[in-house]
Write a protein that holds these residues in place. Structure first.
Motif, PDB file in Angstrom:
ATOM      1  N   ARG A 136     -15.066  29.687 -29.536  1.00 13.10           N
ATOM      2  CA  ARG A 136     -15.456  29.728 -28.064  1.00 13.10           C
ATOM      3  C   ARG A 136     -16.865  29.551 -27.903  1.00 13.10           C
ATOM      4  NH1 ARG A 136     -10.796  30.107 -25.562  1.00 13.10           N
ATOM      5  NH2 ARG A 136     -12.074  30.209 -23.543  1.00 13.10           N
ATOM      6  N   ARG A 143     -15.045  29.635 -16.445  1.00 16.82           N
ATOM      7  CA  ARG A 143     -14.479  29.108 -17.525  1.00 16.82           C
ATOM      8  C   ARG A 143     -15.766  28.964 -18.652  1.00 16.82           C
ATOM      9  NH1 ARG A 143      -9.571  27.507 -17.086  1.00 16.82           N
ATOM     10  NH2 ARG A 143      -8.682  26.960 -14.880  1.00 16.82           N
ATOM     11  N   THR A 144     -17.081  28.379 -18.216  1.00 18.35           N
ATOM     12  CA  THR A 144     -18.037  27.919 -19.034  1.00 18.35           C
ATOM     13  C   THR A 144     -19.186  28.842 -18.669  1.00 18.35           C
ATOM     14  OG1 THR A 144     -16.895  25.950 -19.521  1.00 18.35           O
ATOM     15  CG2 THR A 144     -19.335  26.269 -20.182  1.00 18.35           C
ATOM     16  N   ALA A 172     -13.754  33.360 -21.568  1.00 24.17           N
ATOM     17  CA  ALA A 172     -14.614  32.125 -21.063  1.00 24.17           C
ATOM     18  C   ALA A 172     -15.296  31.658 -22.310  1.00 24.17           C
ATOM     19  CB  ALA A 172     -15.697  32.475 -20.129  1.00 24.17           C
ATOM     20  N   ARG A 173     -15.701  30.349 -22.382  1.00 27.81           N
ATOM     21  CA  ARG A 173     -16.384  29.710 -23.432  1.00 27.81           C
ATOM     22  C   ARG A 173     -17.885  30.096 -22.943  1.00 27.81           C
ATOM     23  NH1 ARG A 173     -17.938  23.987 -24.508  1.00 27.81           N
ATOM     24  NH2 ARG A 173     -17.910  23.595 -22.271  1.00 27.81           N
TER      25      ARG A 173
END
Lengths: 347, 141
Positions: free
Chosen positions: B74, B6-7, B34-35
């Motif tokens: 993002r 996700r990150t 994803a970020r």
């Protein structure tokens, strides 16, 4: 009497334009000369720390790598830290100076030690150089003392948290590490909740202060939070990481101390020592040359009985609330770690 | 490891090597939805450059995002005091909560060929989450 390491030619550890430069030591020596100590100043022969003395606090592989890097000509180790061909030998002198000064102090009743070397040391980790520091000079001396059964208080008043020293003694029950520093600031560590490892809970005391804090706030932090811990720890030696970048003129940070504040802090450090002859100051940071000269003179003048008159101490700055907060957060961290009330003395 | 990524935390010091790492991360983040959080460590010497120095880096980050069409919404920007290695290691904690670290192979001003001060090698030894080291000379293809 003041016992100080004798001079070595440190011109070889220089990166043009870098603030950690040979002129710093010249300013420091001028500060000592301003005290006109005459026969009350003793210089000890330069001493190179041995590998056995260094490996008490550094990984052997790191020493090998640093030595080889310098031998090949050096360069930038990270964004802040450099080494040259001469840096390895100068770093070994810097690390050994405290050992030689302490040995000489034992031959003179009531002497004060001053270790004026570069590169500085308190950011250096067991296995890594950082923050202008290659070897952790004060840690080498502290480890030698604890190896002889001593209990060592390290008081670090450099404007930056001494992450290397804290890390090296994190779980050592024979070292009490107390740091006052600006926060947030490099290196990012030094929160009040950092209190030491399982074998040394409570023996790390961090007192983070905001930009603009004055000397009275630093003294209050030490009085209110650190003094009870020092009393309970009952040190047999006091070593001071004496950085002067908390001075209001320093270009690398924003605390607002004056030379007079360092005189007052030196007197507090002397009060923490069990008796005369157990107090030594190690030069760390400080990058404004006039502030450095005046602050060194103020520090040493306060503990060797000189009539040197420093700048007036500072008052009225920010940070009183942060002192209370640090005390509270430290108490919470201790309660969590111990699972019970740690008692008044540890708070 | 089956958890979604996700990150992505990317070390950014403005160097060409860091720009490569950012471009690579943007490409991966678009594929994974994803970020990306760019992490900038403020060292001792950067204090001499003035308080607005990190903001100049942010401008170049936005330019990079726009160049490759990466959605700025993002994109995160995290500036904190410390050395690059320690700061990136802390990126696994909140508020970033990274589950992948990405760095270039060589940071700003650091001696070429130096093992001692290599942030990427130190991270490889210490990181507790996956680490990608983007080599110099590779594009985000």
């Amino acid at each position: 009497m003041l016992i100080m390491n004798g001079p070595v030619d440190d011109a070889g550890h220089e990166d043009p334009g870098h603030p950690e430069r040979p002129d710093r030591l010249r300013a420091v020596v001028s500060g000592v000369e301003d005290l006109h100590l005459g026969d009350d100043l003793t210089l000890v022969e330069p001493y190179t720390a041995t590998r056995a003395e260094l490996t008490r606090v550094h990984e052997g592989s790191y020493l090998d790598e640093l030595g080889a890097f310098c031998y090949e000509g050096g360069g930038n180790i990270d964004e802040d830290t450099y080494a040259t061909y001469d840096s390895w030998s100068l770093a070994q002198y810097a690390a050994g100076a405290g050992l030689a000064v302490v040995e000489e102090m034992r031959r003179h009743d009531g002497a004060v030690g001053f270790i004026a070397t570069r590169p500085p040391g308190h950011h250096a980790l067991r296995d890594r150089a950082m923050g202008f520091c290659l070897l952790n000079n004060i840690a080498v001396t502290a480890a030698a003392l604890t190896g002889e059964g001593e209990r060592v208080l390290i008081l670090d008043w450099d404007v930056h948290h001494g992450n290397g020293t804290q890390s090296i003694f994190w779980n050592d029950p024979n070292v009490l590490y107390v740091s006052t520093h600006q926060w947030p600031l490099y290196p990012g560590s030094g929160g009040a909740r950092e209190i030491g490892g399982p074998d040394a809970l409570g023996l790390t005391v961090n007192l983070p202060l905001p930009a603009g804090a004055t000397g009275d706030v630093v003294r209050q932090a030490l009085d209110q939070v650190a003094s009870p811990v020092v009393d309970q720890f009952d040190p047999t030696w006091v070593l001071v990481s004496a950085g002067y970048d908390a001075h209001r003129l320093d270009p690398l940070a924003e605390l607002a101390l004056s030379g007079g504040d360092f005189a007052a802090l030196a007197a507090m450090a002397a009060g923490f020592a069990p008796r005369p002859g157990r107090l030594a100051f190690f030069l760390e940071g400080g990058y404004d040359l006039s502030a450095l000269r005046g602050s060194v003179a103020a520090t040493l003048g306060a503990v060797v009985g000189s009539d040197f008159r420093p700048e007036e101490p500072t008052t009225g700055g920010l940070g009183v609330d942060e002192v209370h907060r640090a005390q509270s957060e430290r108490g919470v961290a201790l309660r969590i770690a111990l699972g019970s009330d740690p008692g008044e003395d540890f708070l | 490891m089956n958890q979604p990524l996700r990150t992505i935390a990317v070390g950014f010091d403005g160097s060409p090597s860091a720009e490569l790492a950012v471009r690579w991360s943007f490409a991966l983040a678009r594929q994974l939805d994803a970020r990306v959080v760019l992490v900038h460590a403020v060292g001792l010497l950067q204090r001499l450059e003035g308080a607005d120095a990190p903001e100049r880096f942010l401008e170049s980050v936005h330019r990079l995002a726009d160049e490759v069409g990466f959605d700025r919404r993002r994109l995160g920007w995290h500036v904190t005091d410390g050395d690059a290695c320690s700061v990136l290691l802390r990126a696994t904690d909140e508020p970033i909560g990274a589950d992948l670290l990405v760095v270039g192979s060589r940071g700003q001003g650091v001696h070429a060929g130096l093992m001692l001060g290599s942030t990427s090698l130190q991270l490889a030894e210490r990181a507790t989450i996956p680490l990608v080291i983007v080599p110099a000379g590779r594009d985000a293809d």
